[in-house]
Design an enzyme around this catalytic site. Structure first.
Site, PDB file in Angstrom:
ATOM      1  N   GLU A 103       0.824  -1.212   0.000  1.00 58.92           N
ATOM      2  CA  GLU A 103       0.000   0.000   0.000  1.00 58.92           C
ATOM      3  C   GLU A 103       0.861   1.267   0.000  1.00 58.92           C
ATOM      4  O   GLU A 103       0.527   2.271   0.633  1.00 58.92           O
ATOM      5  CB  GLU A 103      -0.948   0.006   1.205  1.00 58.92           C
ATOM      6  CG  GLU A 103      -1.957  -1.129   1.188  1.00 58.92           C
ATOM      7  CD  GLU A 103      -2.882  -1.110   2.394  1.00 58.92           C
ATOM      8  OE1 GLU A 103      -4.063  -1.425   2.224  1.00 58.92           O
ATOM      9  OE2 GLU A 103      -2.405  -0.792   3.509  1.00 58.92           O
ATOM     10  N   GLU A 120      -6.848  -7.418  -0.744  1.00 61.54           N
ATOM     11  CA  GLU A 120      -7.251  -7.407   0.665  1.00 61.54           C
ATOM     12  C   GLU A 120      -8.714  -7.000   0.707  1.00 61.54           C
ATOM     13  O   GLU A 120      -9.034  -5.812   0.756  1.00 61.54           O
ATOM     14  CB  GLU A 120      -6.438  -6.407   1.500  1.00 61.54           C
ATOM     15  CG  GLU A 120      -5.021  -6.783   1.772  1.00 61.54           C
ATOM     16  CD  GLU A 120      -4.350  -5.793   2.720  1.00 61.54           C
ATOM     17  OE1 GLU A 120      -5.064  -4.978   3.348  1.00 61.54           O
ATOM     18  OE2 GLU A 120      -3.115  -5.839   2.832  1.00 61.54           O
TER      19      GLU A 120
END
Length: 685
Positions: free
Chosen positions: A239, A318
């Site tokens: 991320e 995710e």
């Protein structure tokens, strides 16, 4: 299928006595006889299991010590051959065959190693075919240059288990992983390297990262798909697009991974935001989104990413199904139990993803436990440390048992995945009657050798990363007033003592913590016990712990400090003794014992500590993590794999605020999630 001592052994139609011994031991490392005899002993790193046709053996302390000293990384079967993983614009291919990733996240370092095979079987029985796993650098290299791939860090054994379960794997090795871990999985000692800037195109950071990933690559090279193993691809950072746009940094990481994981496909995982996707994208690596809204995320990915080398199948890397918990008197617990509408909504999105031929990983499928001091915290003021339980409202709860949403997900997945195995039967948790906790020794009764300096040193500067550090100042004059323990907010929780008596707590979980006023005269001892509650899991801010800056009392700067380190890397050697605990005592170690007639999963329980305020617990040498009366977590998970069947189990409790009452502990089969007022800061905000 037979469940033995907490892990699954596939009999495959053969009698147990006819199997090779590594299969009888669950495929793990073992030492013992060359034929199956009564009481054959399997040694699995630091865990003991005994199973054979005629039952189990009793393990003596000396035997256990010998095994722990001699076992190392796994030496089980090594994959052979070759394989391929590739994709076109819409489809993944494993060895040339179309492959839809139906995935879920399990991090092996948050799960008792003895239960790895069971957790993987539970994933398979929900319909998953691929396991995503973070690796925590902080656990593998706790101290610079000292790499540990034993116990729960045995990533070879983890991927052997994945392959034996018939599953594929996707590796998320960091260096940064977030994961609600202390400093996002980065080792705290990085902060002491000159010129260090984490998550940046910074030579000290990249050099340390390359050394770490080189060791991981050495371990896992046989388990890459290209060598016949289960690992399909490797993630670059995590991320990163949320926090930066340094393409030189992510490009350098990609080159490091290509060196240490040769010929492997790479991918990036970023939030479903246009800026995050653009910033995180790396040429040649598949761009993957995460979050709760897959429709928006998939659409954005194809709108924002224009580099054809990063386009391919759509995947939610995710799929967040719930959230983590943080300590605090007003913080709740995240769960879907009882939330039918919420469960149905999440399950419907999985159906939508699968019906479009797309891909996902459930985050978390099984969260597990932040044993030891592994939990992180929010990067904000006040500090928001994560609880020991990383249950995450996951389909498989902290104990490895299905939550309500497990069935909802299984029903949805079964519409697209054929021949899902039956869900294994799992025994209920056990209860343990009350047993006495006896105060045996004070934490400060025998102080270690101090390190001295004029001004306080941060924890890391003394060579410590986790645990507690005691600062001692002997007054050279008289002064009184409020104690200010360094610059800015406390890092993170400071208990103040004068001449060994507690005067109050200054707690960084509050924006406006309590003030503690003291009066010191010449020769008085001021003690400041500082606890690292967890470094920020996602921040670039200074994450050093202990006292940062000068300490003042009533505005007077104090000089001359002794530093005493309590990293508690292992349990103290406490076998007996009785200590009188006065009011306002410093921390005290309590000891208790109990027996269990069960083993493995059937011995799982929740440890309840009535009357406890804050501290941590070791059971048979295993650090279960922190407890804190403020909640929402009120009990600690005790894996049955850590217990001795039919013999003494030793519980050591470090209570930071012991009081004077007698103490007991018990094991309960159902946990409670609730909050209590903070006895140290009722009016804090």
């Amino acid at each position: 299928m037979t469940i033995l001592t907490g892990f699954v052994v596939l009999l495959a139609g053969r009698a147990l006595a006819q199997q090779p011994l590594w299969a009888q031991c669950g495929g793990r490392d073992w030492t013992g006889p060359t034929t199956c005899v009564s009481g054959a002993v399997c040694v699995y790193q630091n865990e003991w299991y005994s199973q054979c046709l005629a039952g189990s053996a009793t393990i003596t302390t000396s035997q256990r010590s010998t095994a722990v000293a001699t076992t190392s990384t796994s030496s089980g079967p090594v994959p052979s051959g070759t394989g391929t993983f590739s994709w076109d614009r819409t489809t993944f291919y494993v060895n040339g065959q179309a492959y839809q990733i139906v995935g879920g996240q399990i991090d092996p370092q948050r799960v008792p190693r003895a239960y790895w095979a069971h957790r993987l079987q539970m994933a398979k029985s929900m319909g998953l075919n691929t396991i995503f796993s973070y690796l925590y650098w902080q656990e593998i290299e706790k101290y610079p240059g000292k790499f540990d791939f034993t116990g729960n860090n045995d990533i070879v054994a983890w991927h052997q288990e994945v392959q034996k379960a018939g599953l594929k794997a996707i590796l998320r090795p960091g260096p940064y992983v977030c994961a609600e871990r202390d400093w996002g999985g980065l080792p705290g000692w990085l902060s002491q390297i000159s010129g260090m800037r984490i998550r940046s195109n910074n030579a000290p950071f990249l050099n340390a990262t390359s050394a770490y990933l080189a060791k991981v690559g050495e371990q896992l090279r046989p388990y890459l798909i290209t060598n016949g193993g289960p690992i399909l691809m490797v993630q670059i950072e995590n991320e990163y697009g949320y926090v930066g746009n340094d393409k030189a940094y992510t490009g350098a990481l990609a080159d490091i991974l290509k060196t240490h994981f040769p010929n492997m496909k790479l991918y990036t995982n970023d939030g479903a935001q246009a800026g995050a996707l653009r910033s995180g994208q790396v040429p040649g690596a598949l761009s993957v989104v995460d979050g709760t809204d897959s429709r928006t995320g998939f659409s954005l990915r194809d709108q924002v990413i224009t580099d054809q080398s990063s386009l391919g199948p759509l995947m939610n890397g995710e799929y967040w199904i719930r959230w983590f918990d943080t300590w605090g008197p007003r913080n709740g617990h995240s769960t879907y139990d009882g939330d039918t509408n919420g469960m149905n909504g999440r399950a419907s999105e999985l159906e939508w993803i699968l019906s479009g031929g797309n891909h996902f990983s459930i985050f978390m499928f099984h969260g597990g436990t932040s044993f030891n001091f592994g939990n992180g915290a929010g990067d904000n003021s006040p500090r928001s440390p994560m609880t020991t339980s990383y249950d995450y409202g996951a389909p498989l709860d902290e104990t490895g048992r299905p939550a309500q949403i497990y069935t909802a997900f299984r029903n949805s997945i079964s519409k697209f995945v054929r021949n899902i195995p039956a869900v294994p039967s799992i025994p209920s948790l056990q209860s343990v009657p009350d047993f006495t906790l006896t105060p045996v020794v004070g934490m400060f009764d025998s102080l270690p050798s101090p390190r001295t300096s004029s001004s306080p040193l941060v924890m890391e500067a003394t060579g410590q990363v986790f645990g507690y550090i005691l600062y001692e100042h002997v007054a050279t004059g008289s002064y009184s007033g409020n104690v200010v323990p360094g610059s800015g907010a406390p890092r993170d929780r400071v208990i103040v003592y004068v001449n060994g008596a507690k005067r109050g707590v200054i707690d960084g979980i509050y924006r406006n913590p309590a003030t503690v006023s003291v009066t010191l005269r010449q020769g008085d001892k001021l003690w400041l016990l500082v606890e690292n509650l967890g470094r920020a899991d996602n921040g670039f801010s200074d994450q050093t712990k202990g006292i940062y800056g000068d300490v003042t009392v009533g505005g007077t700067r104090l000089t001359g400090w002794n530093h005493y380190n309590f990293p508690l890397d292992s349990a103290p050697s406490v076998t007996s003794g009785t200590k009188v605990v006065p009011a306002n005592s410093p921390p005290v170690w309590y000891r208790g014992t109990f027996t269990s007639s069960n083993s493995g999963l059937a011995a799982d329980t929740f440890l309840q500590l009535p009357g406890g305020v804050k501290g941590l617990v070791f059971v048979n040498g295993h650090n279960l993590g922190r407890y804190w009366t403020v909640g929402p977590q009120q009990e600690l998970f005790v894996p049955g794999a850590y217990l001795n069947e039919g013999s003494e189990n030793v519980v050591l409790v470090l209570e930071l605020e012991p009081g004077t009452s007698s103490r007991v502990a018990r094991g309960v089969s159902r946990r409670t999630w609730r909050n209590n007022a903070d006895p140290d800061c009722n009016n804090c905000s």
